[in-house]
Write an enzyme that holds these catalytic residues in place. Structure first.
Site, short mmCIF file in Angstrom:
data_model
loop_
_atom_site.label_atom_id
_atom_site.label_comp_id
_atom_site.label_asym_id
_atom_site.label_seq_id
_atom_site.Cartn_x
_atom_site.Cartn_y
_atom_site.Cartn_z
N GLU A 1 -5.57 9.74 11.43
CA GLU A 1 -4.02 9.70 11.74
C GLU A 1 -3.26 8.97 11.83
OE1 GLU A 1 -3.92 11.11 16.27
OE2 GLU A 1 -4.86 13.03 15.57
N HIS B 1 0.74 5.25 5.99
CA HIS B 1 0.67 5.52 4.38
C HIS B 1 0.79 7.06 4.36
CE1 HIS B 1 -1.83 1.94 5.12
NE2 HIS B 1 -1.22 1.17 4.19
N SER C 1 0.48 -1.10 0.09
CA SER C 1 0.04 -0.15 0.08
C SER C 1 0.69 1.19 0.24
CB SER C 1 -1.23 -0.72 0.92
OG SER C 1 -0.17 -0.42 2.56
#
Length: 368
Positions: free
Chosen positions: A334, A338, A154
């Protein structure tokens, strides 16, 4: 498609050999091209001599879609305005950044070119910016162009446009690659080196990669996860799994490049960054040395960057969003793993610098 598609945008007479695209040209499958949404597309004609420069479309928050066979295409775009300053950002596919806040002063024009890896039989160019323009567009197939394939998780992947400003560094990498090469980002959220293979994603890459292409490999975040489908042990199964990528690329005449996992945003009380990847970083470095594979130590370079910015400064890179700051995250978020778009750009800069430092040929020739 073997010929060059040429589009002239605006409302005046088209340049010879170009297809005219007016603000009303909404995408029609039977035609094979057009704007995804024409409600906010406008046009002006400055009545100048040049057919390509005199008129243009103002594509506000819309995409221009062109049906083409899957493959690599070189896209050239003419942007500018005879009497006004402009600023245009363009992404391809799912938010893959190819032109960022390109500005032109009044009376000046810029021709920008980039290569795009097209899947799903459709080229998608999405326009944003404070004062976007498109005067002309040319699309040419370049099947022999070098392609940089990305395998990862990701932190690398193309995050969906409805998740903006969520972004992976691979999504931003095209900004740093010349028009001679394209980026094919096959990274997917939640995958480890093992599950990427188990789900058949690596097989998809093997079906498309060609001699003299490059395979950039970053795994580690999810290899730590305890489930059977993803977990690998650093000094045994992790190395063994990564070697499948290395051997497979080499068997196909392509070049593998290993990339250590980008750091997470966890700080110690003294302001230093806490390492959350541990032995996976050591194992990848050992494997690169043993197999004589080029290595980008993104863990080290991102550690230096994040420590320089500190706990507060890094919030603008990661998904630390205030409630109401972005429409897609009304309650805020938060997230210490990422990136938001600016973070993706900054980490892509680190990868770009790492690629240049390797001094690989001909790869160096393809880097901005």
């Amino acid at each position: 498609m073997t010929h060059v598609l040429k589009f002239d945008f605006g409302v005046g007479n088209p340049e010879s050999g170009y297809t005219k695209i007016t603000p009303a040209a909404e995408y029609d499958k039977s035609v094979g091209y057009g704007f995804s949404n024409v409600k906010n597309v406008h046009a002006k004609d400055r009545d100048e001599p040049s057919a390509l420069r005199r008129d243009f479309c103002i594509p506000l928050d819309t995409s221009f879609l062109v049906d083409v066979p899957d493959g690599t295409y070189r896209v050239s775009i003419l942007l500018g305005d005879e009497i006004a300053e402009t600023e245009t950002t363009i992404t391809t596919g799912e938010g893959r950044l190819v032109l960022h806040k390109q500005r032109t002063s009044a009376g000046h024009f810029v021709r920008s070119s980039f290569s795009v890896w097209v899947t799903g039989s459709q080229l998608k160019l999405t326009f944003t910016g404070r004062a976007p323009r498109i005067n002309a567009l040319e699309i040419e197939p370049v099947p022999t162009a070098c392609t940089l394939f990305l395998a990862g998780d990701s932190t690398v992947t193309d995050q969906p446009t409805d998740g903006y400003p969520y972004a992976g560094w691979g999504q931003m990498l095209p900004l740093f690659v010349k028009a001679d090469a394209a980026v094919a980002n096959y990274a997917l959220s939640g995958r480890s080196s093992l599950s990427f293979i188990g789900e058949g994603v690596l097989d998809t890459i093997w079906g498309k990669i060609k001699p003299h292409d490059y395979l950039l490999i970053q795994f580690g975040h999810n290899d730590q996860k305890p489930d059977e489908a993803r977990f690998t042990e650093p000094f045994s199964t992790y190395k063994e799994t990564l070697k499948i990528y290395i051997d497979g690329a080499r068997e196909r005449g392509a070049y593998p490049i290993l990339i250590t996992s980008v750091q997470r945003r966890f700080f110690e009380e003294d302001g230093t960054l806490r390492d959350t990847h541990g032995d996976y970083l050591i194992a990848m470095r050992e494997l690169a040395a043993a197999e004589e594979v080029p290595l980008i130590d993104l863990a080290a370079s991102s550690k230096a960057l994040f420590e320089a910015l500190g706990p507060e400064g890094t919030k603008r890179l990661f998904m630390w969003l205030a409630p109401g700051e972005f429409m897609n995250f009304p309650d805020g978020v938060e997230d210490n793993t990422h990136f938001q778009q600016q973070g993706g750009i900054e980490v892509a800069k680190l990868v770009h610098a790492g690629l240049k430092d390797l001094k690989l040929q001909p790869l160096s020739l393809y880097l901005r």
